[in-house]
Design a protein around this motif. Structure first.
Motif, mmCIF file in Angstrom:
data_model
loop_
_atom_site.group_PDB
_atom_site.id
_atom_site.type_symbol
_atom_site.label_atom_id
_atom_site.label_comp_id
_atom_site.label_asym_id
_atom_site.label_seq_id
_atom_site.Cartn_x
_atom_site.Cartn_y
_atom_site.Cartn_z
ATOM 1 N N TRP A 187 0.864 -1.181 0.000
ATOM 2 C CA TRP A 187 0.000 0.000 0.000
ATOM 3 C C TRP A 187 0.901 1.231 0.000
ATOM 4 N N CYS A 190 3.550 2.304 2.798
ATOM 5 C CA CYS A 190 4.032 1.134 3.546
ATOM 6 C C CYS A 190 5.375 0.619 3.017
ATOM 7 N N SER A 209 7.914 -0.031 5.707
ATOM 8 C CA SER A 209 7.378 -0.630 6.923
ATOM 9 C C SER A 209 8.080 -1.948 7.229
ATOM 10 N N GLU A 210 8.266 -2.222 8.517
ATOM 11 C CA GLU A 210 8.873 -3.490 8.924
ATOM 12 C C GLU A 210 7.933 -4.663 8.661
ATOM 13 N N ASP A 211 6.626 -4.429 8.781
ATOM 14 C CA ASP A 211 5.634 -5.481 8.559
ATOM 15 C C ASP A 211 4.642 -4.990 7.499
ATOM 16 N N ILE A 212 4.896 -5.367 6.249
ATOM 17 C CA ILE A 212 4.092 -4.907 5.112
ATOM 18 C C ILE A 212 2.632 -5.327 5.267
ATOM 19 N N GLU A 257 0.889 -5.987 8.055
ATOM 20 C CA GLU A 257 0.254 -5.213 9.122
ATOM 21 C C GLU A 257 -0.041 -3.791 8.641
ATOM 22 N N CYS A 258 0.899 -3.202 7.940
ATOM 23 C CA CYS A 258 0.696 -1.856 7.402
ATOM 24 C C CYS A 258 -0.465 -1.863 6.400
ATOM 25 N N GLN A 312 -3.701 -1.924 8.322
ATOM 26 C CA GLN A 312 -3.970 -0.625 8.941
ATOM 27 C C GLN A 312 -4.450 0.380 7.899
ATOM 28 N N LYS A 313 -3.796 0.394 6.742
ATOM 29 C CA LYS A 313 -4.192 1.328 5.676
ATOM 30 C C LYS A 313 -5.582 0.990 5.136
ATOM 31 N N GLN A 340 -8.096 2.273 7.683
ATOM 32 C CA GLN A 340 -8.161 3.733 7.564
ATOM 33 C C GLN A 340 -8.939 4.131 6.312
#
Length: 125
Positions: free
Chosen positions: A27, A30, A33-36, A38-39, A42-43, A46
């Motif tokens: 996304w 992201c 991001s350390e955890d794609i 999880e990001c 979250q996105k 949102q």
């Protein structure tokens, strides 16, 4: 001898398949991001909060309902809606419009090649 060759091919194919390298779609925002995954989640949450528009009935009341959306991020990083299941047609339409607003992203890969990824997500609106 043929059986031995067949067994060897089967085992090599299984080992190759099990070593397949997969990545998830990325996304926008992201990338570092350390955890794609999880990001991504979250996105997506949102995105739903910011982009879902509750439909209204003829009396001006908000229509609510449950939907299950099946969509894919294709090889080009674009969203493709596969199906939307639910009772309320207005909610299904609003959910599709919201999903179609997901931004283009870096597609997932399989062994270094762009690959489509399917998602199925339930929502209560």
């Amino acid at each position: 001898m043929k059986k031995l060759v067949f067994i060897a091919c089967f085992l090599i194919g299984g080992v190759t398949f099990s070593n397949a390298q997969q990545t998830s779609p990325v996304w926008p925002g992201c990338e570092n991001s350390e955890d794609i995954k999880e990001c991504f989640n979250q996105k997506l949450s949102q995105h739903v909060r910011e982009n879902y528009e509750y439909p209204q009935n003829d009396a001006g009341e908000y229509v609510r309902g449950k939907v299950t959306i099946s969509f894919a991020i294709d090889e080009n990083g674009e969203v493709v809606v596969n199906s939307i299941e639910g009772e309320e047609p207005q909610v299904k339409k609003a959910a599709k419009e919201m999903i179609m607003k997901i931004p283009d992203m870096e597609p997932g890969t399989l062994n270094g090649e762009a690959d489509s990824r399917n998602f199925t997500v339930p929502f209560n609106f």
